[in-house]
Design a protein around this motif. Structure first.
Motif, short mmCIF file in Angstrom:
data_model
loop_
_atom_site.label_atom_id
_atom_site.label_comp_id
_atom_site.label_asym_id
_atom_site.label_seq_id
_atom_site.Cartn_x
_atom_site.Cartn_y
_atom_site.Cartn_z
N ARG A 51 0.84 -1.06 0.01
CA ARG A 51 0.00 -0.04 0.11
C ARG A 51 0.72 1.29 0.07
NH1 ARG A 51 -2.61 -3.65 3.56
NH2 ARG A 51 -4.80 -4.30 2.77
N PRO A 52 1.34 1.76 -1.20
CA PRO A 52 2.32 2.91 -1.10
C PRO A 52 1.83 4.19 -0.72
CG PRO A 52 1.35 2.29 -3.56
CD PRO A 52 0.86 1.34 -2.50
N LEU A 53 0.27 4.43 -0.58
CA LEU A 53 -0.16 5.43 0.06
C LEU A 53 -0.76 5.23 1.57
CD1 LEU A 53 -2.20 6.80 -3.11
CD2 LEU A 53 0.32 7.17 -2.45
N ARG A 91 -8.55 2.89 -6.80
CA ARG A 91 -6.98 2.69 -6.96
C ARG A 91 -6.41 3.24 -5.74
NH1 ARG A 91 -5.46 0.48 -12.11
NH2 ARG A 91 -3.40 1.64 -11.60
N LEU A 92 -6.78 4.45 -5.46
CA LEU A 92 -5.98 5.24 -4.51
C LEU A 92 -6.44 4.65 -3.29
CD1 LEU A 92 -6.55 8.87 -5.83
CD2 LEU A 92 -4.46 7.41 -5.82
N GLU A 93 -7.46 4.21 -2.87
CA GLU A 93 -7.92 3.45 -1.53
C GLU A 93 -7.22 2.02 -1.47
OE1 GLU A 93 -12.03 4.89 0.13
OE2 GLU A 93 -12.36 4.01 -2.00
N ALA A 94 -7.15 1.55 -2.64
CA ALA A 94 -6.40 0.02 -2.30
C ALA A 94 -4.94 0.22 -2.30
CB ALA A 94 -6.68 -0.63 -3.81
N ALA A 95 -4.49 1.46 -2.52
CA ALA A 95 -3.04 1.88 -2.23
C ALA A 95 -3.00 2.17 -0.86
CB ALA A 95 -2.53 2.78 -3.32
N GLY A 96 -4.12 2.54 0.18
CA GLY A 96 -3.94 2.75 1.31
C GLY A 96 -4.37 3.97 1.94
N ALA A 97 -4.67 5.13 1.03
CA ALA A 97 -4.92 6.37 1.29
C ALA A 97 -6.38 6.32 1.57
CB ALA A 97 -4.70 7.17 -0.06
N SER A 205 3.12 13.36 -7.76
CA SER A 205 3.65 12.16 -8.85
C SER A 205 3.46 10.76 -8.33
CB SER A 205 5.15 12.24 -9.31
OG SER A 205 5.38 13.63 -9.89
N ALA A 206 3.55 10.56 -6.99
CA ALA A 206 3.22 9.41 -6.55
C ALA A 206 1.83 8.77 -6.53
CB ALA A 206 3.78 9.31 -4.94
N VAL A 207 0.92 9.92 -6.31
CA VAL A 207 -0.48 9.87 -6.34
C VAL A 207 -0.86 9.51 -7.82
CG1 VAL A 207 -2.80 10.96 -6.16
CG2 VAL A 207 -0.97 10.91 -4.35
N ALA A 208 -0.26 10.11 -8.91
CA ALA A 208 -0.42 9.87 -10.23
C ALA A 208 -0.19 8.72 -10.70
CB ALA A 208 0.25 11.12 -10.86
N THR A 209 1.07 8.21 -10.06
CA THR A 209 1.31 6.86 -10.53
C THR A 209 0.36 5.78 -10.33
OG1 THR A 209 3.73 7.39 -10.47
CG2 THR A 209 3.15 5.25 -10.39
N VAL A 210 -0.19 5.68 -8.95
CA VAL A 210 -1.11 5.11 -8.41
C VAL A 210 -2.66 5.04 -9.32
CG1 VAL A 210 -2.55 4.10 -6.46
CG2 VAL A 210 -0.17 4.62 -6.35
N ALA A 211 -3.05 6.37 -9.44
CA ALA A 211 -4.07 6.66 -10.08
C ALA A 211 -4.43 6.06 -11.50
CB ALA A 211 -4.50 8.01 -9.86
#
Length: 436
Positions: A51-53, A91-97, A205-211
């Motif tokens: 979960r990168p975020l 996608r952002l929620e799946a990454a932990g945000a 950029s980190a958010v955009a890469t996940v989104a």
């Protein structure tokens, strides 16, 4: 990025910051804090792996769906309860945000000013007399005020860049189709994109890469290069408008700051190249003077025809203008755009990217309320052409104006150059103070 808090601590900090900031116009919907803390505790129990975020909280503009929260597009009569979150939100929620709420906007994302909402005018994070910028007003001010780590906006004519410039933060406007539009209320469907606000290029950029990701369900989704920051060319050429083509509408501080910001780019090793900017200004004029307003009418057709009184007066005035447009006018405008696009393509033979002022003039709330349409158009001078020409862009605070406000540049490049733009933006940005 600084060391992150646990999800529970991050939610607690966000709600404490919200109470301290005390702006009821920032969010349209906020979930119960206790319920959100339970969700954060469950995420914490699952842990950060994969979960990168993880440990980040974000806000979502209220024309983008979040399951369990109503979507209004700042129009109470339009409200609906989405069955699922937008593709990008999921996608952002799946990454932990963690989503902490839905933010205010210019109604139906129609405006660059941030004052066209029945839910009030979000307070500018830097100076309360200034407009917050729109249409993503609540999202930008939530980041600028330190309530959330990042936020989602949308961008059709500059709504992901103008609010960033007005609040001293980063606004990343991806190439069209890089982010799925599934779950986003359209304004102009052929030009819209979800955008990202953050306090730094690295986080945006980190958010955009996940989104980013191809979505078969979205007819406008495209398979494009990853937006992670990339290496700059050895001899970077940056296009700038010649002095006679620079418009600041009487804001001497903005004019001086732009000159200083360009000097900073030159100090970083870039070669500044003056280009013929008139084709870009001509494209920008097409957006408001041409038939693209008919797309806004199409997006709101059932409501505007059955209940026009549900609209903000300025929004109704703008969108209702589509009633006089014809298919002939639409095709004529598309032909004109194709001609201008061919002319504008020559720019990329001369330069690798453009650097323009994000905001030509820092308008006050009272000024805009007195002249809502003309001043809104002025704000789009350096933004309106970008989506019409299928370009990528990132707005970044670079220097400081003489009155103490941050000055912001927007870097613009051809479709798919998101990584190149982010890489150079990171070297040019002025870092914001860390959140307490």
């Amino acid at each position: 990025m600084s060391e992150r808090l646990s999800p529970v601590a991050a939610v607690r900090r966000a709600y404490a910051a919200l109470r301290a900031w005390n702006d009821p116009a920032m969010f349209i919907h906020l979930p119960d804090e206790a319920a959100l803390l339970r969700r954060a505790a469950a995420l914490e129990a699952a842990g950060p792996e994969g979960r990168p975020l993880y440990g980040l909280v974000f806000a979502v503009k209220d024309n983008i769906d979040v399951a369990g929260m109503p979507t209004t597009a700042a129009c109470p009569a339009f409200t609906y309860a989405p069955a699922r979150s937008a593709f990008v939100v999921a996608r952002l929620e799946a990454a932990g945000a963690i989503v902490i709420g839905k933010t205010n906007l210019d109604q139906f994302a129609t405006g660059l000013v941030g004052v066209r909402s029945p839910f009030g005018v979000p307070r500018n994070a830097l100076r309360p007399d200034l407009i917050p910028g729109g249409s993503s007003s609540g999202s930008a001010t939530a980041v600028g005020a330190g309530i959330v780590d990042f936020a989602l906006g949308t961008d059709t004519a500059g709504s992901g860049r103008i609010p960033a410039g007005m609040n001293g933060i980063v606004g990343l406007k991806p190439t069209l189709g890089l982010f799925s539009a599934t779950g986003m209320v359209p304004a102009c469907r052929t030009l819209d994109t979800i955008s990202v606000f953050a306090g730094s290029v690295a986080l945006a950029s980190a958010v955009a890469t996940v989104a980013a990701g191809y979505d078969q369900a979205d007819a406008y989704s495209r398979r494009l290069p990853a937006p992670a920051p990339g290496q700059r060319p050895a001899a970077l050429r940056i296009g700038v408008p010649a002095p006679g083509a620079r418009h600041f509408f009487g804001d001497a501080e903005a004019e001086a700051a732009y000159a200083a910001d360009l000097a900073r780019l030159a100090s970083l090793g870039a070669t500044l190249v003056e280009i013929d900017y008139e084709p870009l200004h001509a494209v920008a004029r097409l957006l408001y003077e041409g038939p693209w307003v008919a797309e806004r009418y199409a997006a709101t057709k059932p409501l505007i025809e059955d209940d026009p009184g549900a609209f903000h007066p300025v929004t109704l005035r703008i969108i209702s203008g589509a009633r006089g447009l014809t298919a002939v006018a639409a095709f004529e405008a598309m032909y004109r755009l194709a001609d201008l696009r061919r002319v504008a393509e020559r720019i990329w033979d001369e330069v690798d990217m453009l650097a323009v002022p994000t905001v030509p003039r820092a308008y006050g709330v009272a000024e805009v309320e007195a002249d809502p349409i003309a001043l809104n158009s002025n704000l789009g001078t350096y933004t309106n052409f970008v989506n019409l020409l299928d370009l990528a862009a990132i707005s970044v605070p670079v220097g400081r104006r003489g009155d103490g406000l941050p000055s912001s540049l927007t870097l613009i490049g051809p479709a798919g150059t998101d990584g190149l733009l982010a890489g150079f933006a990171a070297s040019a940005e002025t870092p914001r103070p860390a959140r307490p």
